[in-house]
Design a protein around this motif. Structure first.
Motif, PDB file in Angstrom:
ATOM      1  N   GLU A 105      29.228 -28.975  -0.907  1.00  0.00           N
ATOM      2  CA  GLU A 105      29.061 -30.411  -0.712  1.00  0.00           C
ATOM      3  C   GLU A 105      27.916 -30.770   0.219  1.00  0.00           C
ATOM      4  OE1 GLU A 105      31.151 -31.996   2.878  1.00  0.00           O
ATOM      5  OE2 GLU A 105      32.843 -31.216   1.743  1.00  0.00           O
ATOM      6  N   SER A 106      27.488 -29.846   1.060  1.00  0.00           N
ATOM      7  CA  SER A 106      26.494 -30.212   2.062  1.00  0.00           C
ATOM      8  C   SER A 106      25.220 -29.373   1.986  1.00  0.00           C
ATOM      9  CB  SER A 106      27.107 -30.067   3.468  1.00  0.00           C
ATOM     10  OG  SER A 106      27.460 -28.719   3.714  1.00  0.00           O
ATOM     11  N   THR A 107      25.019 -28.678   0.893  1.00  0.00           N
ATOM     12  CA  THR A 107      23.846 -27.817   0.705  1.00  0.00           C
ATOM     13  C   THR A 107      23.629 -26.901   1.907  1.00  0.00           C
ATOM     14  OG1 THR A 107      22.301 -29.499   1.570  1.00  0.00           O
ATOM     15  CG2 THR A 107      22.732 -29.503  -0.799  1.00  0.00           C
ATOM     16  N   TYR A 108      24.705 -26.311   2.388  1.00  0.00           N
ATOM     17  CA  TYR A 108      24.648 -25.381   3.519  1.00  0.00           C
ATOM     18  C   TYR A 108      24.297 -24.013   2.938  1.00  0.00           C
ATOM     19  CZ  TYR A 108      26.061 -23.813   8.224  1.00  0.00           C
ATOM     20  OH  TYR A 108      26.082 -23.310   9.494  1.00  0.00           O
ATOM     21  N   VAL A 109      23.012 -23.777   2.743  1.00  0.00           N
ATOM     22  CA  VAL A 109      22.552 -22.621   1.982  1.00  0.00           C
ATOM     23  C   VAL A 109      22.904 -21.309   2.673  1.00  0.00           C
ATOM     24  CG1 VAL A 109      20.560 -21.508   0.930  1.00  0.00           C
ATOM     25  CG2 VAL A 109      20.687 -24.011   1.033  1.00  0.00           C
ATOM     26  N   VAL A 110      22.739 -21.241   3.989  1.00  0.00           N
ATOM     27  CA  VAL A 110      23.048 -20.011   4.717  1.00  0.00           C
ATOM     28  C   VAL A 110      24.523 -19.670   4.573  1.00  0.00           C
ATOM     29  CG1 VAL A 110      23.130 -18.912   6.990  1.00  0.00           C
ATOM     30  CG2 VAL A 110      21.158 -20.298   6.343  1.00  0.00           C
ATOM     31  N   ALA A 111      25.392 -20.666   4.692  1.00  0.00           N
ATOM     32  CA  ALA A 111      26.827 -20.422   4.534  1.00  0.00           C
ATOM     33  C   ALA A 111      27.153 -19.977   3.116  1.00  0.00           C
ATOM     34  CB  ALA A 111      27.616 -21.686   4.887  1.00  0.00           C
ATOM     35  N   GLU A 112      26.475 -20.556   2.143  1.00  0.00           N
ATOM     36  CA  GLU A 112      26.685 -20.150   0.752  1.00  0.00           C
ATOM     37  C   GLU A 112      26.342 -18.676   0.565  1.00  0.00           C
ATOM     38  OE1 GLU A 112      25.264 -21.499  -3.756  1.00  0.00           O
ATOM     39  OE2 GLU A 112      24.585 -22.589  -1.981  1.00  0.00           O
ATOM     40  N   SER A 113      25.273 -18.225   1.201  1.00  0.00           N
ATOM     41  CA  SER A 113      24.899 -16.811   1.090  1.00  0.00           C
ATOM     42  C   SER A 113      25.919 -15.918   1.785  1.00  0.00           C
ATOM     43  CB  SER A 113      23.507 -16.590   1.684  1.00  0.00           C
ATOM     44  OG  SER A 113      23.506 -16.756   3.087  1.00  0.00           O
ATOM     45  N   VAL A 114      26.558 -16.414   2.859  1.00  0.00           N
ATOM     46  CA  VAL A 114      27.611 -15.654   3.529  1.00  0.00           C
ATOM     47  C   VAL A 114      28.797 -15.463   2.590  1.00  0.00           C
ATOM     48  CG1 VAL A 114      29.297 -15.688   5.415  1.00  0.00           C
ATOM     49  CG2 VAL A 114      26.926 -16.356   5.854  1.00  0.00           C
ATOM     50  N   GLU A 116      28.750 -15.438  -0.688  1.00  0.00           N
ATOM     51  CA  GLU A 116      28.375 -14.493  -1.728  1.00  0.00           C
ATOM     52  C   GLU A 116      28.383 -13.056  -1.215  1.00  0.00           C
ATOM     53  OE1 GLU A 116      28.037 -15.217  -4.931  1.00  0.00           O
ATOM     54  OE2 GLU A 116      28.661 -17.225  -4.300  1.00  0.00           O
ATOM     55  N   GLN A 117      27.981 -12.869   0.037  1.00  0.00           N
ATOM     56  CA  GLN A 117      27.998 -11.534   0.628  1.00  0.00           C
ATOM     57  C   GLN A 117      29.427 -11.036   0.796  1.00  0.00           C
ATOM     58  OE1 GLN A 117      26.020 -11.237   4.425  1.00  0.00           O
ATOM     59  NE2 GLN A 117      25.814  -9.022   4.275  1.00  0.00           N
ATOM     60  N   LEU A 118      30.321 -11.925   1.208  1.00  0.00           N
ATOM     61  CA  LEU A 118      31.735 -11.565   1.320  1.00  0.00           C
ATOM     62  C   LEU A 118      32.283 -11.093  -0.025  1.00  0.00           C
ATOM     63  CD1 LEU A 118      33.220 -14.389   3.581  1.00  0.00           C
ATOM     64  CD2 LEU A 118      33.252 -11.948   4.085  1.00  0.00           C
ATOM     65  N   LEU A 119      31.990 -11.849  -1.065  1.00  0.00           N
ATOM     66  CA  LEU A 119      32.482 -11.494  -2.395  1.00  0.00           C
ATOM     67  C   LEU A 119      31.897 -10.173  -2.870  1.00  0.00           C
ATOM     68  CD1 LEU A 119      32.364 -14.999  -4.086  1.00  0.00           C
ATOM     69  CD2 LEU A 119      34.418 -13.641  -3.672  1.00  0.00           C
ATOM     70  N   TYR A 120      30.637  -9.952  -2.584  1.00  0.00           N
ATOM     71  CA  TYR A 120      29.984  -8.713  -3.020  1.00  0.00           C
ATOM     72  C   TYR A 120      30.566  -7.502  -2.303  1.00  0.00           C
ATOM     73  CZ  TYR A 120      26.346  -5.234  -3.825  1.00  0.00           C
ATOM     74  OH  TYR A 120      25.674  -4.089  -4.166  1.00  0.00           O
ATOM     75  N   THR A 165      27.071 -19.337  11.766  1.00  0.00           N
ATOM     76  CA  THR A 165      27.378 -20.447  10.866  1.00  0.00           C
ATOM     77  C   THR A 165      28.766 -20.960  11.212  1.00  0.00           C
ATOM     78  OG1 THR A 165      28.407 -19.118   9.107  1.00  0.00           O
ATOM     79  CG2 THR A 165      26.019 -19.410   9.014  1.00  0.00           C
ATOM     80  N   VAL A 166      28.990 -22.225  10.969  1.00  0.00           N
ATOM     81  CA  VAL A 166      30.291 -22.834  11.268  1.00  0.00           C
ATOM     82  C   VAL A 166      30.531 -23.961  10.273  1.00  0.00           C
ATOM     83  CG1 VAL A 166      29.313 -24.470  12.931  1.00  0.00           C
ATOM     84  CG2 VAL A 166      31.731 -23.821  13.109  1.00  0.00           C
ATOM     85  N   GLY A 167      31.784 -24.173   9.910  1.00  0.00           N
ATOM     86  CA  GLY A 167      32.101 -25.251   8.982  1.00  0.00           C
ATOM     87  C   GLY A 167      33.593 -25.528   8.933  1.00  0.00           C
TER      88      GLY A 167
END
Length: 244
Positions: A105-114, A116-120, A165-167
């Motif tokens: 919802e907030s285009t938090y790109v760094v958090a999105e990459s975190v 994806e890394q967790l899932l990988y 990162t925080v959210g």
């Protein structure tokens, strides 16, 4: 074991056992023995060494990293009771869901990459000779509603800086949860000798930028047209916090 402590191993068998558990987050003791292809005596000696050094813990036959990243704290605000604590392996799905909810919802790109890394990697916590990863989570009725993530490089030239990162998911905002998570992560970093934290946010994420600035972060630089959000090129604002 402290998260900033680089693990060292006296035998190749100890390294093999540790690496298996570290890569999988948790591992049943008998599965680890089979997967590492060590004979029973060698495996038991290696595991006992790792347990005695405080690198691993054995909870009823389930092996996990024994990182000491703090205690459980209970907070109340506006009639809401929530807990902030170190993340556990069982938090994996809730943690990924919370990060994806916020980043979408907030285009938090760094958090999105975190996320994806967790899932990988399929593991909440990582701690090896290259990097460490620590999460604090906020929970309401045992549901993960927010997180604070610290990415901790183990390379000597980078070991005094960390990415944070925080959210908080939308339904649980405006109760001070994000601020408490931020403070928990920053206090941990300060106590463990880090001198600088950094984060990168798209320029269109005005609420995120305002939140960081309210907690003493400053703009360290801007990279023009660094992100592509939809069909729009968006600047990246590089934020930093330096401890006195």
């Amino acid at each position: 074991m402290e998260a900033f402590e680089r693990p060292t191993f006296e035998t190749s068998a100890a390294r093999t056992v540790y690496q298996y558990v570290e890569r999988h987050g948790t591992a049943a003791r008998h599965r680890a023995r089979t997967a590492t292809e060590l004979d029973s005596e060698t495996f038991d000696e290696a595991l006992e060494h790792l347990l005695s050094k405080g690198y691993l813990k054995d909870d009823g036959g389930t092996l996990a990293l024994a990182l000491d990243v703090g205690s459980v704290e209970t907070h109340q605000n506006d009639g809401i009771s929530y807990v902030i604590r170190p993340a556990q392996p069982d938090d994996f799905e809730g943690l990924v869901e919370a990060i994806r909810d916020v980043s979408a919802e907030s285009t938090y790109v760094v958090a999105e990459s975190v996320a994806e890394q967790l899932l990988y990697e399929d593991a909440v916590t990582r701690h090896n000779t290259v990097q460490s990863r620590v999460f604090f989570v906020a929970t309401v009725d045992d549901e993960v509603v927010g997180w604070c993530h610290l990415d901790l490089p183990q390379l000597d030239k980078l070991r005094e800086t960390a990415q944070l990162t925080v959210g908080v998911v939308e339904d649980h905002r405006d109760h001070g949860i994000g601020s408490q998570l931020m403070e928990r992560g920053m206090e941990w970093a300060r106590a463990n000798g880090y001198r600088k934290l950094y984060n990168s946010v798209p320029a269109v994420s005005e609420n995120a930028l305002s939140f960081l600035e309210a907690h003493g972060w400053h703009t360290e630089g801007i990279r023009r047209n660094h992100y592509t959000v939809g069909d729009e090129e968006v600047d990246e604002v590089m934020m930093a916090y330096t401890f006195d």
